[in-house]
Design a protein around this motif. Structure first.
Motif, PDB file in Angstrom:
ATOM      1  N   TYR B  59     104.759 -65.290 -78.168  1.00  0.00           N
ATOM      2  CA  TYR B  59     104.616 -65.147 -76.717  1.00  0.00           C
ATOM      3  C   TYR B  59     105.748 -65.900 -76.052  1.00  0.00           C
ATOM      4  O   TYR B  59     106.471 -66.667 -76.701  1.00  0.00           O
ATOM      5  CB  TYR B  59     103.243 -65.629 -76.246  1.00  0.00           C
ATOM      6  N   TYR B  67     107.514 -68.689 -78.384  1.00  0.00           N
ATOM      7  CA  TYR B  67     106.697 -69.452 -79.337  1.00  0.00           C
ATOM      8  C   TYR B  67     106.075 -68.487 -80.334  1.00  0.00           C
ATOM      9  O   TYR B  67     105.457 -67.499 -79.921  1.00  0.00           O
ATOM     10  CB  TYR B  67     105.579 -70.204 -78.617  1.00  0.00           C
ATOM     11  N   LEU B  69     103.324 -67.444 -82.927  1.00  0.00           N
ATOM     12  CA  LEU B  69     101.957 -67.765 -83.332  1.00  0.00           C
ATOM     13  C   LEU B  69     101.721 -67.431 -84.789  1.00  0.00           C
ATOM     14  O   LEU B  69     100.948 -68.058 -85.471  1.00  0.00           O
ATOM     15  CB  LEU B  69     100.955 -66.968 -82.492  1.00  0.00           C
ATOM     16  N   GLN B  70     102.372 -66.375 -85.251  1.00  0.00           N
ATOM     17  CA  GLN B  70     102.072 -65.889 -86.596  1.00  0.00           C
ATOM     18  C   GLN B  70     103.226 -65.078 -87.148  1.00  0.00           C
ATOM     19  O   GLN B  70     103.893 -64.354 -86.399  1.00  0.00           O
ATOM     20  CB  GLN B  70     100.838 -64.962 -86.488  1.00  0.00           C
ATOM     21  N   TYR B  81      95.095 -61.280 -81.073  1.00  0.00           N
ATOM     22  CA  TYR B  81      93.644 -61.311 -81.273  1.00  0.00           C
ATOM     23  C   TYR B  81      92.825 -61.650 -80.035  1.00  0.00           C
ATOM     24  O   TYR B  81      91.830 -60.975 -79.751  1.00  0.00           O
ATOM     25  CB  TYR B  81      93.280 -62.205 -82.457  1.00  0.00           C
ATOM     26  N   PRO B  82      93.217 -62.698 -79.284  1.00  0.00           N
ATOM     27  CA  PRO B  82      92.388 -62.979 -78.094  1.00  0.00           C
ATOM     28  C   PRO B  82      92.254 -61.740 -77.209  1.00  0.00           C
ATOM     29  O   PRO B  82      91.173 -61.447 -76.704  1.00  0.00           O
ATOM     30  CB  PRO B  82      93.159 -64.109 -77.390  1.00  0.00           C
ATOM     31  N   PHE B  85      90.248 -58.580 -79.205  1.00  0.00           N
ATOM     32  CA  PHE B  85      88.788 -58.687 -79.283  1.00  0.00           C
ATOM     33  C   PHE B  85      88.130 -58.597 -77.905  1.00  0.00           C
ATOM     34  O   PHE B  85      86.997 -58.172 -77.787  1.00  0.00           O
ATOM     35  CB  PHE B  85      88.376 -59.982 -79.988  1.00  0.00           C
ATOM     36  N   THR B  91      99.053 -60.608 -74.105  1.00  0.00           N
ATOM     37  CA  THR B  91      99.835 -61.738 -73.610  1.00  0.00           C
ATOM     38  C   THR B  91     100.911 -62.062 -74.653  1.00  0.00           C
ATOM     39  O   THR B  91     101.678 -62.977 -74.495  1.00  0.00           O
ATOM     40  CB  THR B  91      98.957 -62.994 -73.401  1.00  0.00           C
ATOM     41  N   MET B  92     100.915 -61.284 -75.737  1.00  0.00           N
ATOM     42  CA  MET B  92     101.843 -61.544 -76.840  1.00  0.00           C
ATOM     43  C   MET B  92     102.698 -60.318 -77.151  1.00  0.00           C
ATOM     44  O   MET B  92     102.431 -59.222 -76.665  1.00  0.00           O
ATOM     45  CB  MET B  92     101.065 -61.927 -78.097  1.00  0.00           C
ATOM     46  N   LEU B 135      93.991 -71.494 -89.595  1.00  0.00           N
ATOM     47  CA  LEU B 135      94.337 -71.974 -88.251  1.00  0.00           C
ATOM     48  C   LEU B 135      93.963 -73.450 -88.086  1.00  0.00           C
ATOM     49  O   LEU B 135      94.687 -74.216 -87.463  1.00  0.00           O
ATOM     50  CB  LEU B 135      93.634 -71.138 -87.171  1.00  0.00           C
ATOM     51  N   ARG B 138      96.580 -75.378 -89.665  1.00  0.00           N
ATOM     52  CA  ARG B 138      97.800 -75.366 -88.847  1.00  0.00           C
ATOM     53  C   ARG B 138      97.678 -76.358 -87.684  1.00  0.00           C
ATOM     54  O   ARG B 138      98.620 -77.073 -87.353  1.00  0.00           O
ATOM     55  CB  ARG B 138      98.072 -73.957 -88.318  1.00  0.00           C
ATOM     56  N   GLU B 172     110.763 -72.624 -84.968  1.00  0.00           N
ATOM     57  CA  GLU B 172     109.967 -72.251 -83.797  1.00  0.00           C
ATOM     58  C   GLU B 172     108.477 -72.181 -84.147  1.00  0.00           C
ATOM     59  O   GLU B 172     107.635 -72.688 -83.422  1.00  0.00           O
ATOM     60  CB  GLU B 172     110.442 -70.868 -83.351  1.00  0.00           C
ATOM     61  N   PHE B 173     108.185 -71.564 -85.283  1.00  0.00           N
ATOM     62  CA  PHE B 173     106.801 -71.440 -85.736  1.00  0.00           C
ATOM     63  C   PHE B 173     106.166 -72.809 -85.943  1.00  0.00           C
ATOM     64  O   PHE B 173     105.001 -73.035 -85.632  1.00  0.00           O
ATOM     65  CB  PHE B 173     106.763 -70.649 -87.052  1.00  0.00           C
ATOM     66  N   LEU B 174     106.966 -73.744 -86.461  1.00  0.00           N
ATOM     67  CA  LEU B 174     106.434 -75.072 -86.786  1.00  0.00           C
ATOM     68  C   LEU B 174     106.393 -75.997 -85.572  1.00  0.00           C
ATOM     69  O   LEU B 174     105.885 -77.111 -85.658  1.00  0.00           O
ATOM     70  CB  LEU B 174     107.272 -75.713 -87.903  1.00  0.00           C
ATOM     71  N   GLY B 175     106.926 -75.534 -84.440  1.00  0.00           N
ATOM     72  CA  GLY B 175     106.964 -76.395 -83.256  1.00  0.00           C
ATOM     73  C   GLY B 175     107.902 -77.572 -83.461  1.00  0.00           C
ATOM     74  O   GLY B 175     107.650 -78.682 -83.004  1.00  0.00           O
TER      75      GLY B 175
END
Lengths: 186, 186
Positions: B59, B67, B69-70, B81-82, B85, B91-92, B135, B138, B172-175
Motif C-alpha cells: 500500500y 509499504y 505487506l506480503q 484481505y481486510p 473479507f 486499499t492495497m 502474522l 511478523r 521495505e518488507f522488513l520495515g
C-alpha cells in the motif's frame, strides 16, 4: 457458559442439544489480578475464551524488555498461538490485569469440535478470518503509522480498554515510547 | 489445477469427484511482469492462489511511500484481505514481480465451498491458522527484532524469495531502511 453460546450463536446458529455437547469441551477458570495463565517455557495447554476481566499477552526479549502482542477482554480469545497450534513450549506470558473468568479449550478439543461440528469449524474459521484481518491492519499501523495515528486507531477500536489499561502498557502495545505518547496526550 | 489439488490434499483428503466440483469455483489468469492484479480503489473481487510467479502486496501512504505487506510465490494465497473479507474497495495494490499464473476465487465461491464441503471449511481454517501464526511472528519481529534479526529470519523462512527479490524490496518488507540493510549485508 451462556456468554460462550451467545458468542458462537452470533456466527453459527446452534441448537440446545449441540451446545450441551459443545460446552463439555470447555473448563472454567477464575483468575486473580496479577495471576499468570501462562509463562515462557510452559506447555501451552489451552486457548482461552475470556468471560470477564482484562489480560495481556506479552513476551520478553534477551534484554528483559517486555513487548505486548495482544490485550484481551470479554468475548476475546487468547493464547500463545504460534506455540499452541504447534504444541511447543510457550515463548509468551499471559497475565491478568483485571480479575475475571476464562474458559479453557485444549487443542485436542478444539480439533474435535471442528471435526464433529461443521458449524464449529465454520465458527473457528470466521474467528480466524477476523483475527487475521486485525493482525494485517496492526502490521500496517506498525509499518507506516505515526505514534499519533497508532494511538488514535487504538482509541477508536478499543474505547473500553483505553479506560482500563495504563497508558504505559498501551504505549508498549503500540510500539511507541511512553515519552512520545505522554507528549501527544497529556 | 493439479497444483491446487495437491495443495488442498496436503491438508484435507479429497476424492476425484469432490475435486471436479471444487475446481469449477476457480478461474485461471496469466499475469505478466509489472502487471497489477489489484489497485487502490478497485473492487476486491478475488483471493488469488499462486500457481507460479512472484507477487507483492503493498500500500502507499499519504506521502507516496510504499509499504509491503506480503510477498507471494507458488502455493501461497494473497489478496487485500481486510477489504476482500468485508467486500470494501481496495486499499492495497498487488503487482507481479515475476510473471506467472494465478487461480482466482471470489468470496462468494469461497463461502460456498466452505458451506458445501466440511473438508474445504477445514482446509481454509488450517490455512488461516498458519497465516495468523505467521502474522503474529511478523509483529513480534517488527516490535522487537533488530534489522539484522529481521533480515536473518526472512532469509531463513524464504530462501527462495531472497534470490529473486531485490534487496530494496526486502528492506521495505522488513520495515528497515535500505541503507541499514546494505550496511549489514554488502
Amino acid at each position: 457458559m451462556e456468554k460462550l453460546r451467545t458468542h458462537i450463536q452470533h456466527i453459527a446458529p446452534i441448537n440446545d442439544e449441540e451446545f450441551e455437547e459443545i460446552k463439555t469441551h470447555f473448563t472454567v477458570k477464575r483468575v486473580r489480578k496479577g495471576q499468570y495463565l501462562l509463562s515462557e517455557g510452559d506447555e501451552v495447554k489451552h486457548e482461552f475464551f475470556v468471560l470477564s476481566g482484562i489480560y495481556k499477552v506479552f513476551y520478553i526479549d534477551g534484554q528483559e524488555k517486555e513487548y505486548i502482542l495482544q490485550f484481551a477482554q470479554e468475548n476475546w480469545w487468547m493464547s500463545d498461538y504460534p506455540s499452541f497450534f504447534k504444541q511447543k513450549d510457550a515463548t509468551m506470558y499471559i497475565e491478568c490485569l483485571v480479575e475475571g473468568e476464562v474458559l479453557c479449550l485444549t487443542l485436542q478439543n478444539r480439533e474435535k469440535l471442528s471435526a464433529t461440528f461443521h458449524k464449529m469449524e465454520h465458527f473457528f474459521r470466521v474467528k480466524l478470518t477476523n483475527g487475521y484481518v486485525a493482525l494485517q491492519l496492526r502490521i500496517k499501523l506498525l509499518l507506516s503509522g505515526t505514534p499519533q495515528q497508532r494511538y488514535e486507531e487504538f482509541a477508536r477500536l478499543y474505547p473500553n480498554l483505553m479506560q482500563q489499561i495504563p497508558k504505559k502498557l498501551i504505549a508498549e502495545f503500540l510500539g511507541v515510547s511512553r515519552e512520545t505518547l505522554s507528549r501527544l496526550y497529556q
